[in-house]
Design a protein around this motif. Structure first.
Motif, PDB file in Angstrom:
ATOM      1  N   UNK A  58       0.801  -1.315   0.092  1.00 15.89           N
ATOM      2  CA  UNK A  58       0.034  -0.143  -0.135  1.00 15.89           C
ATOM      3  C   UNK A  58       0.960   1.273  -0.121  1.00 15.89           C
ATOM      4  N   UNK A  59       0.369   2.244  -0.772  1.00 12.87           N
ATOM      5  CA  UNK A  59       1.177   3.489  -0.671  1.00 12.87           C
ATOM      6  C   UNK A  59       1.062   4.293   0.682  1.00 12.87           C
ATOM      7  N   UNK A  60       2.172   4.522   1.157  1.00 13.75           N
ATOM      8  CA  UNK A  60       2.367   5.258   2.450  1.00 13.75           C
ATOM      9  C   UNK A  60       2.928   6.818   2.366  1.00 13.75           C
ATOM     10  N   UNK A  61       2.221   7.661   2.980  1.00 16.44           N
ATOM     11  CA  UNK A  61       2.337   9.166   2.811  1.00 16.44           C
ATOM     12  C   UNK A  61       3.809   9.534   3.032  1.00 16.44           C
ATOM     13  N   UNK A  62       4.422   9.999   2.027  1.00 17.28           N
ATOM     14  CA  UNK A  62       5.691  10.071   2.252  1.00 17.28           C
ATOM     15  C   UNK A  62       6.258  11.343   3.172  1.00 17.28           C
ATOM     16  N   UNK A  63       5.048  12.108   3.602  1.00 17.47           N
ATOM     17  CA  UNK A  63       5.211  13.203   4.562  1.00 17.47           C
ATOM     18  C   UNK A  63       5.348  12.584   5.895  1.00 17.47           C
ATOM     19  N   UNK A  64       5.032  11.409   6.148  1.00 13.59           N
ATOM     20  CA  UNK A  64       4.727  10.781   7.426  1.00 13.59           C
ATOM     21  C   UNK A  64       3.637  11.052   8.291  1.00 13.59           C
TER      22      UNK A  64
ATOM     23  N   UNK B 173     -18.105   7.250  12.457  1.00 14.86           N
ATOM     24  CA  UNK B 173     -18.430   8.026  11.327  1.00 14.86           C
ATOM     25  C   UNK B 173     -17.854   9.372  11.081  1.00 14.86           C
ATOM     26  N   UNK B 174     -17.902  10.398  12.048  1.00 10.47           N
ATOM     27  CA  UNK B 174     -17.510  11.414  12.169  1.00 10.47           C
ATOM     28  C   UNK B 174     -15.909  11.613  11.933  1.00 10.47           C
ATOM     29  N   UNK B 175     -15.274  10.609  12.361  1.00 10.81           N
ATOM     30  CA  UNK B 175     -13.785  10.859  12.554  1.00 10.81           C
ATOM     31  C   UNK B 175     -13.294  10.172  11.012  1.00 10.81           C
ATOM     32  N   UNK B 176     -13.956   9.317  10.454  1.00 11.64           N
ATOM     33  CA  UNK B 176     -13.402   8.767   9.293  1.00 11.64           C
ATOM     34  C   UNK B 176     -13.872   9.492   7.910  1.00 11.64           C
ATOM     35  N   UNK B 177     -15.021   9.923   8.256  1.00  9.41           N
ATOM     36  CA  UNK B 177     -15.616  11.000   7.278  1.00  9.41           C
ATOM     37  C   UNK B 177     -14.981  12.355   7.180  1.00  9.41           C
TER      38      UNK B 177
ATOM     39  N   UNK C 111      -7.760  12.545   1.955  1.00  5.95           N
ATOM     40  CA  UNK C 111      -7.031  11.583   0.632  1.00  5.95           C
ATOM     41  C   UNK C 111      -5.625  11.789   0.931  1.00  5.95           C
ATOM     42  N   UNK C 112      -4.918  12.693   1.869  1.00  4.66           N
ATOM     43  CA  UNK C 112      -3.692  12.474   1.455  1.00  4.66           C
ATOM     44  C   UNK C 112      -2.979  11.337   2.680  1.00  4.66           C
ATOM     45  N   UNK C 113      -3.942  10.909   3.578  1.00 11.29           N
ATOM     46  CA  UNK C 113      -3.665   9.890   4.682  1.00 11.29           C
ATOM     47  C   UNK C 113      -3.695   8.441   3.892  1.00 11.29           C
TER      48      UNK C 113
ATOM     49  N   UNK D 179     -15.324   8.276   1.570  1.00  8.13           N
ATOM     50  CA  UNK D 179     -14.640   8.030   0.420  1.00  8.13           C
ATOM     51  C   UNK D 179     -13.222   8.149   0.312  1.00  8.13           C
ATOM     52  N   UNK D 180     -12.559   8.737   1.184  1.00  5.89           N
ATOM     53  CA  UNK D 180     -11.164   9.223   1.180  1.00  5.89           C
ATOM     54  C   UNK D 180     -10.647   7.673   1.572  1.00  5.89           C
ATOM     55  N   UNK D 181     -11.264   6.770   2.222  1.00 11.61           N
ATOM     56  CA  UNK D 181     -10.565   5.494   2.458  1.00 11.61           C
ATOM     57  C   UNK D 181     -10.911   4.452   1.550  1.00 11.61           C
ATOM     58  N   UNK D 182     -11.354   4.793   0.513  1.00  8.75           N
ATOM     59  CA  UNK D 182     -11.666   3.848  -0.406  1.00  8.75           C
ATOM     60  C   UNK D 182     -10.263   3.257  -0.957  1.00  8.75           C
TER      61      UNK D 182
END
Length: 266
Positions: free
Chosen positions: A15-21, A79-83, A88-90, A129-132
């Motif tokens: 899986x892609x990992x955010x390069x900013x950490x 739901x509140x945290x995940x949405x 999308x950067x995460x 949707x950012x978690x898709x």
């Protein structure tokens, strides 16, 4: 030979990992005080929550801690945290729920149950949707029943195979099944109790935090880390003060539909 055989070392999907950490968001739900006079508090769970917060902050996750939530509040907070906080950067979302549980799922402080499918459906919703296509990881510390099996009993973890991925009509893109990209880590196998020290917290969360230390997590994937947890817990029996005294071999369980290896650091 045909070209369909792929050696284990030839192709390693990650899986892609955010390069900013800035990897993502961790939500810790710590239910300590339950409704009802005859229900004891889970005060040592504060130790578990503290350990998890420290280790995930060290892995550069944004950590949110919520305490003493009813069943509906658990679903609302997730739901509140995940949405709301996950973008999308995460690269991932992690939810750790420390509470009482049963064979159906995890309990709110009102003793009502939230099932695992309900949790999965929340983070699979359009709002999130950012978690898709990204790892959605749940770690549970809580009973999954009332049984204390004999040490010789074979663990009967329920298989949870993902559905086969399908191609869209034109064959150019994949439509991921809703079960994809999940990992559920349970402190004990289905139907059994999960031990927790009166003051020291649970051995499961201790082991999770031990192996999430950069000494391990910088080079091992999440599934490998949880296998180390399984091995440590199952090999260290707990003294139950029953008559006669009893040594309980707790067996954690992993259910995964992750499609690739997930590392906390590249």
């Amino acid at each position: 030979k045909g070209g369909d055989d792929v050696g284990g070392d030839d192709v390693v999907l990650k899986y892609d990992v955010n390069k900013t950490g800035e990897h993502g968001v961790v939500l810790i739900i710590n239910n300590v005080h339950f409704e009802g006079k005859d229900i004891g508090d889970r005060k040592s769970s504060y130790e578990d929550a503290k350990r998890l917060k420290e280790v995930f902050e060290g892995l550069r996750y944004q950590v949110v801690v919520q305490e003493d939530l009813k069943a509906e509040e658990i679903k609302t907070r997730i739901r509140g945290i995940a949405a709301g906080l996950v973008t999308k950067k995460h690269d991932s979302f992690i939810c750790c729920i420390l509470s009482r549980g049963n064979s159906e799922g995890i309990e709110g402080v009102d003793h009502k149950t939230v099932t695992v499918p309900e949790l999965a459906n929340i983070v699979n919703s359009k709002e999130c949707s950012a978690l898709h296509g990204k790892p959605k990881i749940f770690l549970f510390q809580g009973d999954r029943g009332t049984e204390i099996p004999e040490p010789s009993t074979v663990d009967s973890s329920m298989p949870w195979p993902p559905k086969e991925e399908e191609k869209v009509a034109d064959g150019t893109a994949r439509a991921l099944p809703p079960e994809a990209d999940f990992l559920f880590g349970f402190s004990t196998s289905d139907g059994n109790v999960a031990a927790r020290g009166v003051y020291s917290g649970s051995q499961y969360i201790k082991a999770v935090c031990e192996f999430l230390d950069p000494k391990y997590s910088s080079r091992l994937s999440l599934d490998e880390l949880l296998l180390l947890v399984n091995d440590k817990i199952s090999g260290n029996p707990i003294d139950f003060k029953l008559l006669p005294p009893y040594k309980y071999h707790q067996m954690p369980e992993i259910r995964s539909t992750l499609r690739k290896k997930f590392y906390f650091k590249k």
